[in-house]
Structure formats: structure tokens, C-alpha cells
Design a protein around this motif. Structure first.
Motif, PDB file in Angstrom:
ATOM      1  N   MET A 154       0.846  -1.182   0.000  1.00 27.55           N
ATOM      2  CA  MET A 154       0.000   0.000   0.000  1.00 27.55           C
ATOM      3  C   MET A 154       0.890   1.243   0.000  1.00 27.55           C
ATOM      4  O   MET A 154       1.774   1.378   0.850  1.00 27.55           O
ATOM      5  N   VAL A 155       0.652   2.130  -0.960  1.00 28.24           N
ATOM      6  CA  VAL A 155       1.479   3.321  -1.123  1.00 28.24           C
ATOM      7  C   VAL A 155       0.606   4.510  -1.505  1.00 28.24           C
ATOM      8  O   VAL A 155      -0.585   4.365  -1.787  1.00 28.24           O
ATOM      9  N   LEU A 156       1.244   5.681  -1.545  1.00 29.25           N
ATOM     10  CA  LEU A 156       0.603   6.876  -2.076  1.00 29.25           C
ATOM     11  C   LEU A 156       1.098   7.095  -3.500  1.00 29.25           C
ATOM     12  O   LEU A 156       2.304   7.179  -3.740  1.00 29.25           O
ATOM     13  N   ALA A 157       0.186   7.159  -4.456  1.00 24.90           N
ATOM     14  CA  ALA A 157       0.516   7.527  -5.832  1.00 24.90           C
ATOM     15  C   ALA A 157       0.178   9.000  -6.026  1.00 24.90           C
ATOM     16  O   ALA A 157      -0.858   9.476  -5.557  1.00 24.90           O
ATOM     17  N   TYR A 158       1.068   9.706  -6.701  1.00 27.99           N
ATOM     18  CA  TYR A 158       0.821  11.125  -6.939  1.00 27.99           C
ATOM     19  C   TYR A 158       1.386  11.529  -8.301  1.00 27.99           C
ATOM     20  O   TYR A 158       2.271  10.867  -8.841  1.00 27.99           O
ATOM     21  N   LYS A 159       0.858  12.604  -8.845  1.00 31.78           N
ATOM     22  CA  LYS A 159       1.276  13.092 -10.151  1.00 31.78           C
ATOM     23  C   LYS A 159       2.573  13.884 -10.008  1.00 31.78           C
ATOM     24  O   LYS A 159       2.592  14.960  -9.399  1.00 31.78           O
ATOM     25  N   SER A 160       3.639  13.341 -10.570  1.00 27.99           N
ATOM     26  CA  SER A 160       4.941  13.995 -10.439  1.00 27.99           C
ATOM     27  C   SER A 160       5.033  15.255 -11.288  1.00 27.99           C
ATOM     28  O   SER A 160       5.939  16.073 -11.087  1.00 27.99           O
ATOM     29  N   ASP A 161       4.108  15.455 -12.240  1.00 26.53           N
ATOM     30  CA  ASP A 161       4.151  16.659 -13.060  1.00 26.53           C
ATOM     31  C   ASP A 161       3.430  17.836 -12.405  1.00 26.53           C
ATOM     32  O   ASP A 161       3.338  18.919 -12.986  1.00 26.53           O
ATOM     33  N   SER A 162       2.927  17.629 -11.183  1.00 26.66           N
ATOM     34  CA  SER A 162       2.237  18.713 -10.492  1.00 26.66           C
ATOM     35  C   SER A 162       3.208  19.697  -9.859  1.00 26.66           C
ATOM     36  O   SER A 162       2.829  20.810  -9.484  1.00 26.66           O
ATOM     37  N   GLY A 163       4.467  19.278  -9.723  1.00 31.91           N
ATOM     38  CA  GLY A 163       5.473  20.143  -9.113  1.00 31.91           C
ATOM     39  C   GLY A 163       5.402  20.197  -7.605  1.00 31.91           C
ATOM     40  O   GLY A 163       6.139  20.969  -6.970  1.00 31.91           O
ATOM     41  N   GLU A 164       4.532  19.388  -6.995  1.00 29.61           N
ATOM     42  CA  GLU A 164       4.368  19.403  -5.544  1.00 29.61           C
ATOM     43  C   GLU A 164       5.066  18.209  -4.909  1.00 29.61           C
ATOM     44  O   GLU A 164       5.148  17.127  -5.497  1.00 29.61           O
ATOM     45  N   ILE A 169      -2.527  20.764   0.790  1.00 26.25           N
ATOM     46  CA  ILE A 169      -2.571  20.665  -0.669  1.00 26.25           C
ATOM     47  C   ILE A 169      -3.973  20.926  -1.182  1.00 26.25           C
ATOM     48  O   ILE A 169      -4.182  21.549  -2.228  1.00 26.25           O
ATOM     49  N   GLY A 170      -4.962  20.429  -0.450  1.00 29.17           N
ATOM     50  CA  GLY A 170      -6.343  20.744  -0.782  1.00 29.17           C
ATOM     51  C   GLY A 170      -6.883  20.073  -2.031  1.00 29.17           C
ATOM     52  O   GLY A 170      -7.841  20.556  -2.629  1.00 29.17           O
ATOM     53  N   LYS A 171      -6.260  18.974  -2.436  1.00 27.86           N
ATOM     54  CA  LYS A 171      -6.727  18.250  -3.617  1.00 27.86           C
ATOM     55  C   LYS A 171      -7.205  16.866  -3.217  1.00 27.86           C
ATOM     56  O   LYS A 171      -6.735  16.299  -2.233  1.00 27.86           O
TER      57      LYS A 171
END
Length: 345
Positions: free
Chosen positions: A100-110, A122-124
Motif C-alpha cells: 500500500m502506497v501513495l501515488a501522486y502526479k509527479s508533473d504537479s510540481g508538488e 494541498i487541498g486536492k
């Protein structure tokens, strides 16, 4: 397989592929054939942990401790060593892991949020299967807070304080639109992952097998956020199990399972299959993967998911409490009281 046949020319290997459950599935076939025509039973089967527990409880697979020279060898991740054992018995040989992991969009710059407050900042939207009847995400957060899953009598139970912390966080996250009510439509990790893939959410708590088994450009992995940022992760996986027969056949089946889980074979197989290594020695084969840093950080500390009894007894009640809070139907304290009232005393 050919190499094993050369080593054991008297072995007659036949590979059969079956669905795990349902009509004509593996589990149904084992149960029916065991009583009606035991000679037709397979000798070695691949099972996920949950079905291994059921097969062992039903007497369909055997303990391997009498066959393995060193069942507790050091070259296993802790989660894999736990994956292989039921009631202090080695019941299977692990060959594939999931985490179990956190997936996130690396192109968001965050930067991926390490803790609960960072997620709120982050509020998303962060997708996860809020209606999962096993409540695995909530149970993971509960254990990350030091929550125990059994009482002094070893019965399934929960501690009020950490669970109230989690329900209160769900309320705050729902108000911040980080955990919108529509998450309560998701019963499976696949549904939550689809939401992430469709950009309905920009974060997702998911399983590595879903990420590795799909095309997901610009996706990176991190530890799932916890209350204080301390790393915690659940793991699951698959094992080779030996079906009960006679000692000679069982011994051959164990030998084949050991052959199929030899590091020289398994390291290449895991990388191609989309499942995670079960041995530290296999992890180096992932060194060129963009996910390697996260896997190297989390796998040594990953903890096996709770057993079926915990999932069956606690999961549905925790799920109901989570859903009621995310739908803004009750206050966290009232949801906790209702939950505790439904659990066995």
C-alpha cells in the motif's frame, strides 16, 4: 520448468490455470475434488494470502515445516516471512509481494504530502476505497497510531483514541474537499485507482500492483501519509502452497516451490510481473526502476495486512463508521460509539 524436469526426470509437470474463486474456480475445485476424487488434486498451487488462510483452515494445504531445511532463513522481508506463516506454521513459500502506497502526479510540481496536515494543505482530492468492507486504509492508519487489533483475550477489538483521531481527520478532510463524499462509492482499490487515472483525484492510496500493472505517465510513489509523517505501509502477496496428499508427493511439490522461489529466478520474474520482491537480495534488480527509492525505503518495514478474522469482524463496522462521517451524517464521536456498540464484547 525445463531445468527442474532435467533435475527430476521422474516428475511429470502439468500446468493448469484456473480462476481463484467462483464456479469451477480453484478453491471450489479443491473442496469438491478433495472429497470426491483426491487423485485429481493438484500438488502445488499459487494462492494469495487470504485464500491460503482459508485453504489451511479447511485442511486443503499442509504445513511445510517438516520439509523445509531452513524455513526461517534470513533472506525474507519481514512482511514476506509473516506472509508464509499461519498459527506459527510455515504454510507457503512467498513469491510475489504487493504494498500500500501513495501515488501522486509527479508533473504537479508538488512534494508528496508526508502527513495528514500536508494533505489538507494541498487541498486536492485523495482517492481511496472508503467503502472497502475490509477497511484496510483505515486499519493501516489505525495501526500506524499504535492501535491494537486484539484485546487481552485475543478477540478482535479496537482502541477508542486512535480510531477517534482517524474519524476526526476524515471529517476535516471531507470539509476541505480532500476526501469528498463520492469516495464512499469506491469499494475496491481498482475503483479508487481508476479515479486517479481519470484525474478525478490527484492523489491515491493504492497498491503497487495496480500502479505497476497499468500505464500511468507522470506517476510517482511515496509512503502513505500518516498523522505524524512516520512511515507505515501494509503489504500483501502470493505464496506457493502444497496440497495435502502423500509424503513423497508433498516433498516433490516443496522442492518445485523452492526451485520457483530461488533468488536467481525470482528476481527477474518479480520485475517482469509487476509484483514486488519478497527477498532483500531481489531488490537490487529494481535499481533502475524509478520506484526503487520508495520501495527500498518501505519494503523493509512493511507490515502484513491483518488476518481474515480481523478483516471480517472489524472491517465492515469500521467501514460503516467511515462512510457515515464522510457523508457528513454523524459526528466522529457518535460514529465511534455506534461502531463500538456493534463489536463483540
Amino acid at each position: 520448468m525445463n531445468e527442474f524436469v532435467v533435475r527430476r526426470p521422474q516428475a511429470d509437470l502439468r500446468v493448469r490455470i484456473k480462476p481463484l474463486t467462483g464456479e469451477f474456480g480453484l478453491m471450489e475445485s479443491l473442496e469438491l475434488t478433495e472429497s470426491a476424487a483426491p487423485v485429481l488434486l493438484p500438488d502445488l498451487i499459487a494462492l494469495p494470502r487470504s485464500l491460503m488462510e482459508k485453504a489451511y483452515a479447511d485442511g486443503l494445504v499442509v504445513s511445510l515445516d517438516d520439509y523445509l531445511e531452513n524455513p526461517n532463513q534470513d533472506d525474507w522481508f519481514d512482511y514476506a516471512a509473516a506472509l508464509a506463516r499461519i498459527e506459527e506454521q510455515t504454510t507457503g513459500i512467498p513469491f510475489a509481494g504487493d504494498m500500500m502506497v501513495l501515488a501522486y502526479k509527479s508533473d504537479s510540481g508538488e512534494v508528496p504530502p508526508p502527513d495528514w496536515n500536508a494533505v489538507l494543505d494541498i487541498g486536492k482530492a485523495m482517492a481511496f476505497p472508503a467503502s472497502d468492507p475490509r477497511a484496510l486504509v483505515t486499519l493501516a492508519w489505525y495501526q500506524s497510531l499504535g492501535g491494537e487489533l486484539r484485546n487481552e483475550n485475543s478477540d478482535p477489538a479496537v482502541m477508542s483514541a486512535p480510531l477517534l483521531d482517524i474519524l476526526s481527520y476524515y471529517q476535516a478532510a471531507q470539509a476541505a474537499n480532500v476526501m469528498p463524499y463520492w469516495l464512499t462509492q469506491f469499494e475496491t482499490a481498482q475503483q479508487a485507482w481508476d479515479s486517479y487515472q481519470e484525474r478525478q483525484s490527484t492523489l491515491a492510496i493504492t497498491w503497487t500492483s495496480l500502479v505497476l500493472g497499468s500505464e500511468s505517465p507522470n506517476t510517482s510513489l511515496a509512503a502513505m501519509p500518516t498523522q505524524d509523517g512516520t512511515g507505515f505501509s501494509y503489504a500483501d502477496g502470493w505464496v506457493w502452497c502444497v496440497v495435502a496428499s502423500d509424503p513423497e508427493t508433498e516433498a516433490y511439490a516443496v522442492e518445485l516451490a523452492e526451485f520457483l522461489t530461488d533468488p536467481s529466478y525470482l528476481s527477474a520474474w518479480d520485475l517482469e510481473s509487476g509484483y514486488l520482491p519478497v527477498r532483500p537480495s531481489d531488490l537490487e534488480s529494481w535499481s533502475e526502476s524509478p520506484y526503487y527509492p520508495t520501495l527500498a525505503q518501505l519494503l523493509p518495514f512493511a507490515q502484513l495486512i491483518p488476518d481474515l478474522e480481523i478483516q471480517d469482524v472489524l472491517g465492515p463496522e469500521i467501514r460503516d463508521a467511515v462512510v457515515s462521517v464522510l457523508k457528513d451524517q454523524v459526528e466522529p464521536a457518535d460514529a465511534l460509539d455506534a461502531l463500538l456498540g456493534k463489536l463483540p464484547e
